[in-house]
Design an enzyme around this catalytic site. Sequence first.
Site, PDB file in Angstrom:
ATOM      1  N   ASP A   8      36.702  42.527  27.362  1.00 27.32           N
ATOM      2  CA  ASP A   8      37.377  43.369  28.341  1.00 27.32           C
ATOM      3  C   ASP A   8      36.505  43.509  29.591  1.00 27.32           C
ATOM      4  OD1 ASP A   8      39.944  45.224  28.322  1.00 27.32           O
ATOM      5  OD2 ASP A   8      38.355  46.438  29.200  1.00 27.32           O
ATOM      6  N   TYR A  67      38.958  49.975  37.310  1.00 28.91           N
ATOM      7  CA  TYR A  67      40.015  49.020  37.661  1.00 28.91           C
ATOM      8  C   TYR A  67      40.141  48.890  39.179  1.00 28.91           C
ATOM      9  CZ  TYR A  67      41.743  48.877  32.844  1.00 28.91           C
ATOM     10  OH  TYR A  67      41.854  48.669  31.478  1.00 28.91           O
ATOM     11  N   HIS A  79      42.688  42.504  20.735  1.00 32.14           N
ATOM     12  CA  HIS A  79      41.820  42.763  21.880  1.00 32.14           C
ATOM     13  C   HIS A  79      40.654  43.676  21.519  1.00 32.14           C
ATOM     14  CE1 HIS A  79      40.946  42.780  26.146  1.00 32.14           C
ATOM     15  NE2 HIS A  79      40.917  44.104  26.163  1.00 32.14           N
TER      16      HIS A  79
END
Length: 387
Positions: free
Chosen positions: A177, A307, A360
């Site tokens: 990630d 982000y 994930h």
Amino acid sequence: MRKTPFTISIDDDRLDDLHCRLRHTRWPDSLPDMDWADGTDLTFLQRLTEYWRTDFDWRAQEARLNAFPQFVAELDGVGIHLIHQRGKGPDPHPLVLTHGWPGTGFDMAGLIPLLTDPGGHGGDPADAFDVVVPSLPGYGFSERPTRPGSGPERVSGMWTRLMTGLGYPRFGTQSSDWGAAVSMWLASRFPERVSGLHVTFVPGFYRPPLGEGQPPLSAEERAFHERAAAWFEAEGGYHRLQSTKPQTPAYALTDSPAGLAAWIVEKTRGWSDCDGDVERAFTMDALLTNISIYWFTGTIGSSMRFYRENALRPNHFGPGARVRPPMGVASFPKDVMPPRSWVERVFDVTRWATMPRGGHLGVMEAPEPLAEEIRAFFRPLRGRRTS
């Protein structure tokens, strides 16, 4: 670099405040028989939050987490929380593990002992690592950045200073990630420091050089782009919001523990290898330990801001770009992963393994096979210099 010991210690009144907020949750309505189609299922969230209020033992989880040797190191004026566990073996190799969202360094709790003490878990002591697990700035017990620009590129520099301060001039990296984004920056900016780069995820914003003078996309690469686009169309709403306006949801998620739990558990369920039943992959205690860390530290807003920082400074590679440290990839079957050829356009991939299970969040779902794969990748790289 200044490094001081750290112990988690949450005051009783903060626990009381959490329980009070949970007791007075205002619930939204939900259409019947929607299950998780519209987002987090109401019935499940009510059961999760009731368990959080009445049965979840934060003190037991706090003691479990405090069994790890923890520190805070000041880097670029930000206090970074880290676990630093020495290896048990003849020559442990330094390895920095970097987590993603919505997690912290404690995502690696099941993996750390397998890497630091392989001899105690059926492996070869010669494969031992000195493991360093920092939490990203603004995540968990790491301090929040106080100025813009704290994205993956900046963190890669912070990690090199951290490892230097710990006495490791050369080290390996392992991540997924956002951790993979940090590690890819680290390997490209500081190749002489990195013995090897191992990831379980290749970020979707990774862009190799394309166009004139570059190989055309293969059928497999085109299929991957179509699959990734379809996934993002169905599941990428959180990403668009957190990449553009992270401050807005931060108000609600910092104020409401039920809202915070809904935001995190929906991703935990959707990203794990659980066939729609999140409790097949994670216990209630595991889910709530992570959610509680975010609640008590108030870092959901600063974690989402990562982000935004990446959107302003993504890692795109120009013509002729090559990242020299060897790269290993462990691909979990329930994750959205590109083909090997897409990664090899820039990286020197020397090992690519398909894992038996996991998604994930594979570092938490399947730490044992992942540990075996990490040991195998780094085995020929110990003592090797890169340039």
